[in-house]
Design an enzyme around this catalytic site. Structure first.
Site, PDB file in Angstrom:
ATOM      1  N   LYS A 193       0.906  -1.455   0.545  1.00 42.88           N
ATOM      2  CA  LYS A 193      -0.148  -0.439  -0.121  1.00 42.88           C
ATOM      3  C   LYS A 193       0.529   1.682   0.068  1.00 42.88           C
ATOM      4  O   LYS A 193       0.154   2.016  -0.942  1.00 42.88           O
ATOM      5  CB  LYS A 193      -1.257  -0.038   1.305  1.00 42.88           C
ATOM      6  CG  LYS A 193      -1.449  -1.462   1.322  1.00 42.88           C
ATOM      7  CD  LYS A 193      -3.283  -0.732   2.686  1.00 42.88           C
ATOM      8  CE  LYS A 193      -3.853  -1.168   2.859  1.00 42.88           C
ATOM      9  NZ  LYS A 193      -4.356  -2.326   2.484  1.00 42.88           N
ATOM     10  N   GLU A 228      -2.608   6.730   8.632  1.00 35.87           N
ATOM     11  CA  GLU A 228      -3.005   8.283   7.217  1.00 35.87           C
ATOM     12  C   GLU A 228      -4.329   9.306   8.302  1.00 35.87           C
ATOM     13  O   GLU A 228      -4.825   7.920   9.620  1.00 35.87           O
ATOM     14  CB  GLU A 228      -4.327   7.480   6.413  1.00 35.87           C
ATOM     15  CG  GLU A 228      -4.111   6.687   5.010  1.00 35.87           C
ATOM     16  CD  GLU A 228      -5.159   5.545   4.195  1.00 35.87           C
ATOM     17  OE1 GLU A 228      -6.215   5.369   4.373  1.00 35.87           O
ATOM     18  OE2 GLU A 228      -3.914   5.101   3.588  1.00 35.87           O
ATOM     19  N   HIS A 286     -13.712  -3.612   9.532  1.00 40.94           N
ATOM     20  CA  HIS A 286     -13.552  -2.797   7.819  1.00 40.94           C
ATOM     21  C   HIS A 286     -13.423  -4.179   6.756  1.00 40.94           C
ATOM     22  O   HIS A 286     -12.970  -3.872   6.319  1.00 40.94           O
ATOM     23  CB  HIS A 286     -11.640  -2.450   8.356  1.00 40.94           C
ATOM     24  CG  HIS A 286     -11.502  -1.787   9.538  1.00 40.94           C
ATOM     25  ND1 HIS A 286     -12.121  -0.452   9.289  1.00 40.94           N
ATOM     26  CD2 HIS A 286     -10.965  -2.064  10.559  1.00 40.94           C
ATOM     27  CE1 HIS A 286     -11.831   0.607  10.424  1.00 40.94           C
ATOM     28  NE2 HIS A 286     -11.104  -0.611  11.212  1.00 40.94           N
ATOM     29  N   ARG A 313      -7.021  -7.973  -9.297  1.00 39.10           N
ATOM     30  CA  ARG A 313      -7.387  -9.084  -9.188  1.00 39.10           C
ATOM     31  C   ARG A 313      -9.197  -8.574  -9.479  1.00 39.10           C
ATOM     32  O   ARG A 313      -9.536  -7.805  -9.382  1.00 39.10           O
ATOM     33  CB  ARG A 313      -7.582 -10.358  -7.578  1.00 39.10           C
ATOM     34  CG  ARG A 313      -8.088  -9.320  -6.463  1.00 39.10           C
ATOM     35  CD  ARG A 313      -8.065  -9.904  -5.802  1.00 39.10           C
ATOM     36  NE  ARG A 313      -7.971  -9.450  -4.298  1.00 39.10           N
ATOM     37  CZ  ARG A 313      -9.056  -8.967  -3.479  1.00 39.10           C
ATOM     38  NH1 ARG A 313     -10.242  -9.070  -3.532  1.00 39.10           N
ATOM     39  NH2 ARG A 313      -9.350  -8.296  -2.737  1.00 39.10           N
TER      40      ARG A 313
HETATM   41  P1  ADP Z   1     -12.773  -7.303  -1.885  1.00 35.25           P
HETATM   42  O1  ADP Z   1     -12.433  -8.335  -2.768  1.00 35.25           O
HETATM   43  O2  ADP Z   1     -14.375  -6.961  -2.144  1.00 35.25           O
HETATM   44  O3  ADP Z   1     -12.028  -6.421  -1.422  1.00 35.25           O
HETATM   45  P2  ADP Z   1     -12.162  -9.163   0.663  1.00 35.25           P
HETATM   46  O4  ADP Z   1     -11.140  -8.069   1.068  1.00 35.25           O
HETATM   47  O5  ADP Z   1     -13.033  -8.569   1.863  1.00 35.25           O
HETATM   48  O6  ADP Z   1     -13.217  -8.140  -0.593  1.00 35.25           O
HETATM   49  O7  ADP Z   1     -11.875 -10.385   0.276  1.00 35.25           O
HETATM   50  C1  ADP Z   1     -10.677 -10.329  -0.203  1.00 35.25           C
HETATM   51  C2  ADP Z   1     -10.221 -11.694   0.758  1.00 35.25           C
HETATM   52  O8  ADP Z   1     -11.407 -12.435   1.295  1.00 35.25           O
HETATM   53  C3  ADP Z   1      -9.046 -11.954   0.325  1.00 35.25           C
HETATM   54  O9  ADP Z   1      -8.171 -11.778   0.128  1.00 35.25           O
HETATM   55  C4  ADP Z   1      -9.088 -13.125   1.006  1.00 35.25           C
HETATM   56  O10 ADP Z   1      -7.875 -13.562   2.050  1.00 35.25           O
HETATM   57  C5  ADP Z   1     -10.580 -13.819   1.549  1.00 35.25           C
HETATM   58  N1  ADP Z   1     -11.211 -14.521   1.229  1.00 35.25           N
HETATM   59  C6  ADP Z   1     -13.071 -14.279   1.060  1.00 35.25           C
HETATM   60  N2  ADP Z   1     -13.026 -15.640   0.342  1.00 35.25           N
HETATM   61  C7  ADP Z   1     -12.206 -15.557  -0.094  1.00 35.25           C
HETATM   62  C8  ADP Z   1     -12.122 -16.793  -1.093  1.00 35.25           C
HETATM   63  N3  ADP Z   1     -13.681 -18.341  -1.382  1.00 35.25           N
HETATM   64  N4  ADP Z   1     -11.254 -18.111  -0.956  1.00 35.25           N
HETATM   65  C9  ADP Z   1      -9.906 -17.397  -0.843  1.00 35.25           C
HETATM   66  N5  ADP Z   1     -10.066 -16.459  -0.448  1.00 35.25           N
HETATM   67  C10 ADP Z   1     -11.115 -15.798   0.447  1.00 35.25           C
HETATM   68  P1  ADP Z   2      -7.219  -3.309   2.965  1.00 40.81           P
HETATM   69  O1  ADP Z   2      -6.258  -4.233   2.073  1.00 40.81           O
HETATM   70  O2  ADP Z   2      -8.160  -4.114   4.570  1.00 40.81           O
HETATM   71  O3  ADP Z   2      -8.872  -3.978   2.142  1.00 40.81           O
HETATM   72  P2  ADP Z   2      -8.372  -1.240   3.203  1.00 40.81           P
HETATM   73  O4  ADP Z   2      -6.936   0.294   2.959  1.00 40.81           O
HETATM   74  O5  ADP Z   2      -8.590  -1.005   2.060  1.00 40.81           O
HETATM   75  O6  ADP Z   2      -7.764  -2.187   3.493  1.00 40.81           O
HETATM   76  O7  ADP Z   2      -9.340  -0.593   3.828  1.00 40.81           O
HETATM   77  C1  ADP Z   2     -10.270  -1.342   4.358  1.00 40.81           C
HETATM   78  C2  ADP Z   2     -11.139  -0.170   5.386  1.00 40.81           C
HETATM   79  O8  ADP Z   2     -10.870   0.493   6.192  1.00 40.81           O
HETATM   80  C3  ADP Z   2     -11.961   0.684   4.093  1.00 40.81           C
HETATM   81  O9  ADP Z   2     -12.958   0.103   3.087  1.00 40.81           O
HETATM   82  C4  ADP Z   2     -12.752   1.534   5.009  1.00 40.81           C
HETATM   83  O10 ADP Z   2     -13.462   1.326   5.625  1.00 40.81           O
HETATM   84  C5  ADP Z   2     -11.510   1.520   6.368  1.00 40.81           C
HETATM   85  N1  ADP Z   2     -10.212   2.470   6.382  1.00 40.81           N
HETATM   86  C6  ADP Z   2      -9.408   2.356   5.231  1.00 40.81           C
HETATM   87  N2  ADP Z   2      -8.524   3.738   5.737  1.00 40.81           N
HETATM   88  C7  ADP Z   2      -9.254   4.734   5.886  1.00 40.81           C
HETATM   89  C8  ADP Z   2      -8.856   5.542   6.926  1.00 40.81           C
HETATM   90  N3  ADP Z   2      -8.159   6.800   6.067  1.00 40.81           N
HETATM   91  N4  ADP Z   2     -10.155   6.428   7.685  1.00 40.81           N
HETATM   92  C9  ADP Z   2     -11.191   5.854   7.789  1.00 40.81           C
HETATM   93  N5  ADP Z   2     -11.405   4.408   7.478  1.00 40.81           N
HETATM   94  C10 ADP Z   2     -10.463   4.069   6.426  1.00 40.81           C
HETATM   95 MG    MG Z   3      -9.318  -2.048   0.015  1.00 42.12          MG
END
Ligand code: ADP
Ligand code: ADP
Ligand code: MG
Length: 666
Positions: free
Chosen positions: A116, A200, A235, A292
């Site tokens: 990130k 952040e 989250h 992905r």
């Molecule tokens: P998004 O793809 O919307 O960001 P998430 O971050 O919740 O949603 O889902 C992706 C992550 O969830 C994957 O990186 C993995 O760790 C986990 N995950 C959820 N369902 C599966 C699955 N069926 N097989 C493998 N990983 C999964």
């Molecule tokens: P991940 O890789 O786990 O998906 P993200 O960086 O996409 O991590 O953040 C996941 C969630 O955390 C976001 O969808 C949001 O709800 C919350 N989040 C991330 N960054 C912030 C922020 N700077 N302030 C408030 N909420 C945040």
């Molecule tokens: Mg995310």
């Protein structure tokens, strides 16, 4: 186009990819671990290869074993799905080296977006807006604290290599920073093998809006509009929808352009998602790019009419994107709900168990279910606890929401804790109805989402009574009335007098008087009078009329437990002094016989196994539901006379069983 692909994943996403492959005439090869030997994704694929023990690191994460399987099966390409190896740049590279196409972006693009922090540094150069923060290489606690103080509290510490909502800490006060940093670093090192973090500004009441992008190898790139994924717990997304409520065309174009710039900056190819965090005023900032297919991609498919997996296959095969930006249009509104094996009342703790009963809403052009499990399957502790995704479409958001409410009411799961009822309540909150979305919605609506446990309404108790009456009739009709008499209950066939049924809900006893009337029953619960036609023998549905209002419910009875699904709510009602465990088993001369005709769905012990009284031996499906046959006493399960899939008739011997006297003491 490829002629055969291997799918390096499991669960719903593997099934979903197999469906598109099949439609395109592409053969699919599934891979599976020990725990998944009979999983749905294996059953649906054209071929399947065993890749190792149950733990993901010994199976679905073993890149070299999977590539070898692909080569041996003669697959042209590997689709990684999401999770597992999908964002592993080395795996993408190894695929290329083995001469197998990786259905995803180039390894370099995965690498560039993998951290990130590095991704944010790159976006800064590209001019994509970022949340105020620090994403540098230098990681000394003193410097990180200085940056947090400069940014101003609250701040969010994030693992640079994090994902799935893990490795994040909100810090509200300067004094709390050192401890939060240390714990975040520990979690990051343990979970992602990399302790580095970024900081952040923590935005209050933000929205999560992401853009679906697609690029081909010929230099074309498009965005397929946005998804709003603000409704989250821990989250992590629970509900996603497209388009984002309140999005105007101008901001959509701005965000789409920014997302494409991000993709272009890393030489992106294939499907990707650029996640933005959006302030209440509409300012948006880059959060990360997921390189992905995203879990929630179906909502985009519903509003665009496109199949994104087909796009992925075409692009990976070297074809141009199927459509140009101006050819893409957005129609109606789609909502996805993630159905998880988890307990909302216990902090959304993941749950495991066998799904012994599963009813899903009817599918149509407007209702789609992406599931990875079928009735009888086990949710194991090894993998993600998602059971299915329910996706609906409507002309308007209100129409889509109404459809979701209805579909959730028809989604019934027993055997494992799940969030279906929570999702139903979520759909009914004022905030969701009014599209007042942000990442705090679940907290804000806490009172409505987690109401105090209340006793089941009379309608649900009456439904439970109808379920019991149906079972009695069924058994009487099958000559099994004797079991009923043995229960010592004052119950008579064709009795003119009232039958008294006792139930318990949340420690309150409820008594139902049931009387046969022409074509059905009349039930009385205190002042309430309920009329009901004879329930059908073929399924779990019952109908009842209370105060002129007709209600539908489903009732599943196992032993003393009655599960009633009514009005989108699920009530567990206990029967007091029930029938002598009807539906369990009949033992005769050393054998265990089937109590009703059905189909064998699982044998649960090995022949020759020594079992204890009550231990489950096999599962029979009858009346569209599952009945577990348990050991009547301690003993030895000598042999099964039936195999999985066999249809058995009532009274046929299922198991050769030898009783052994229960030992007392030790
Ligand atoms: P998004 O793809 O919307 O960001 P998430 O971050 O919740 O949603 O889902 C992706 C992550 O969830 C994957 O990186 C993995 O760790 C986990 N995950 C959820 N369902 C599966 C699955 N069926 N097989 C493998 N990983 C999964
Ligand atoms: P991940 O890789 O786990 O998906 P993200 O960086 O996409 O991590 O953040 C996941 C969630 O955390 C976001 O969808 C949001 O709800 C919350 N989040 C991330 N960054 C912030 C922020 N700077 N302030 C408030 N909420 C945040
Ligand atoms: Mg995310």
């Amino acid at each position: 186009m490829f002629s055969k692909i291997l799918i390096a994943n499991r669960g719903e996403i593997a099934c979903r990819i197999e469906r598109t492959a099949h439609r395109l005439g592409v053969r699919s090869v599934a891979v599976y671990s020990d725990a998944d030997a009979n999983a749905l994704h294996v059953r649906l694929a054209d071929e399947a290869v065993h890749i190792g023990p149950s733990a993901a690191r010994d199976s679905y994460l073993r890149g070299s074993v999977i590539i070898e399987a692909a080569v041996r099966a003669g697959a042209d390409a590997i689709h990684p799905g999401y999770g597992f190896l999908s964002e592993n740049d080395q795996f993408a590279q190894q695929c290329a080296q083995a001469g197998v196409v990786f259905i995803g972006p180039p390894a370099a693009a995965i690498r560039a977006m993998g951290s990130k922090s590095a991704a944010k540094a790159l976006m800064q150069q590209t001019g994509v807006p970022l949340v105020p923060g620090y994403h540098g290489e230098e990681q000394s606690p003193a410097l990180l604290q200085q940056h947090a103080d400069r940014i101003g509290y609250p701040v969010l510490i994030k693992a640079s290599a994090g994902g799935g909502g893990k490795g994040m800490r909100r810090v509200d006060r300067c004094a709390d920073f050192p401890a939060a940093l240390a714990s975040c670093q520990r979690e990051a090192a343990a979970g992602f093998g990399d302790a580095r973090v970024l900081i952040e500004k923590y935005l209050l009441r933000p929205r999560h809006i992401e853009i679906q992008v697609f690029a081909d190898t010929q230099g074309n790139g498009v965005y397929l509009f946005e998804r709003d994924c603000s409704v989250q717990r821990r989250h992590q997304k629970v509900i996603e929808e497209a388009p984002a409520p309140g999005m105007d065309p101008q901001r959509r174009a701005q965000m789409g352009t920014a997302a494409l710039a991000a993709a272009k900056a890393v030489g992106y190819v294939g499907a990707g998602t650029v996640e933005f965090i959006v302030e209440p005023g509409g300012n948006f900032y880059f959060m990360e790019m997921n390189t992905r297919l995203q879990v929630e991609h179906p909502v985009t498919e519903m509003i665009t009419g496109q199949d994104l997996v087909e796009w992925q296959l075409r692009v990976a095969a070297g074809e141009a994107l199927p459509l140009r930006q101006e050819q893409l249009t957005l129609q109606g509104s789609a909502i996805e709900a993630r159905v998880y094996a988890e307990d909302p009342d216990r902090g959304f703790l993941p749950a495991t168990g066998r799904v012994h009963y599963l009813r899903t809403p009817a599918l149509s052009d407007f209702v789609r279910i992406d599931a990875g499990v079928a009735q009888g399957d086990v949710i194991s502790p090894y993998y993600d606890p998602m059971i299915a995704k329910l996706i609906v479409w409507g002309e308007t958001r209100a129409a889509a929401r109404a459809r979701m409410v209805q579909a959730l009411g028809e989604f019934q799961i027993l055997g494992v804790a799940n969030n279906v009822q929570f999702l139903s309540r979520l759909m009914a909150t004022r905030a969701f109805v009014g599209a007042d979305l942000d990442t705090t919605l679940i907290e804000r609506e806490h009172a409505q989402l987690f109401p105090a446990q209340s006793i089941a309404p009379d309608s649900a108790i009456a439904a439970a009574a109808l379920g019991v009456l149906r079972l009695q009739r069924l058994l009487a009709g099958r000559g099994l009335g004797a079991a009923v008499w043995r229960s010592g209950q004052a119950w008579r066939l064709n009795a003119q007098s009232d039958q008294r049924l006792r139930f318990q809900s949340k420690d309150v006893e409820k008594i139902v008087f049931a009387r046969d009337v022409a074509g059905g029953y009349e039930l009385r619960l205190g002042e309430t009078v309920v009329l009901a036609p004879l329930p059908s023998r073929a399924d779990t549905g019952v109908r009842l009329t209370i105060d002129g209002q007709v209600l539908k419910a489903d009732v599943v009875i196992q032993g003393e437990r009655c599960d009633v699904f009514i009005h989108g709510e699920h009530h567990v009602i206990e029967r007091i002094d029930p029938l002598a465990h009807v539906g369990e088993l009949a033992v005769a001369e050393g054998g265990i016989r089937a109590l009703m005709p059905g189909r064998v769905v699982a044998l649960l012990v090995q022949p020759g196994a020594r079992v204890v009284k009550g231990e489950p031996l096999l599962i029979l499906e009858a009346m569209k539901m599952e009945h577990t046959t348990c050991a009547p006493t301690d003993g030895v399960c000598e042999a099964f006379n039936v195999a999985v899939g066999d249809q058995v008739s009532e009274g046929s011997e299922l198991v050769q069983f030898i009783s052994e006297p229960t030992k007392t003491g030790c």
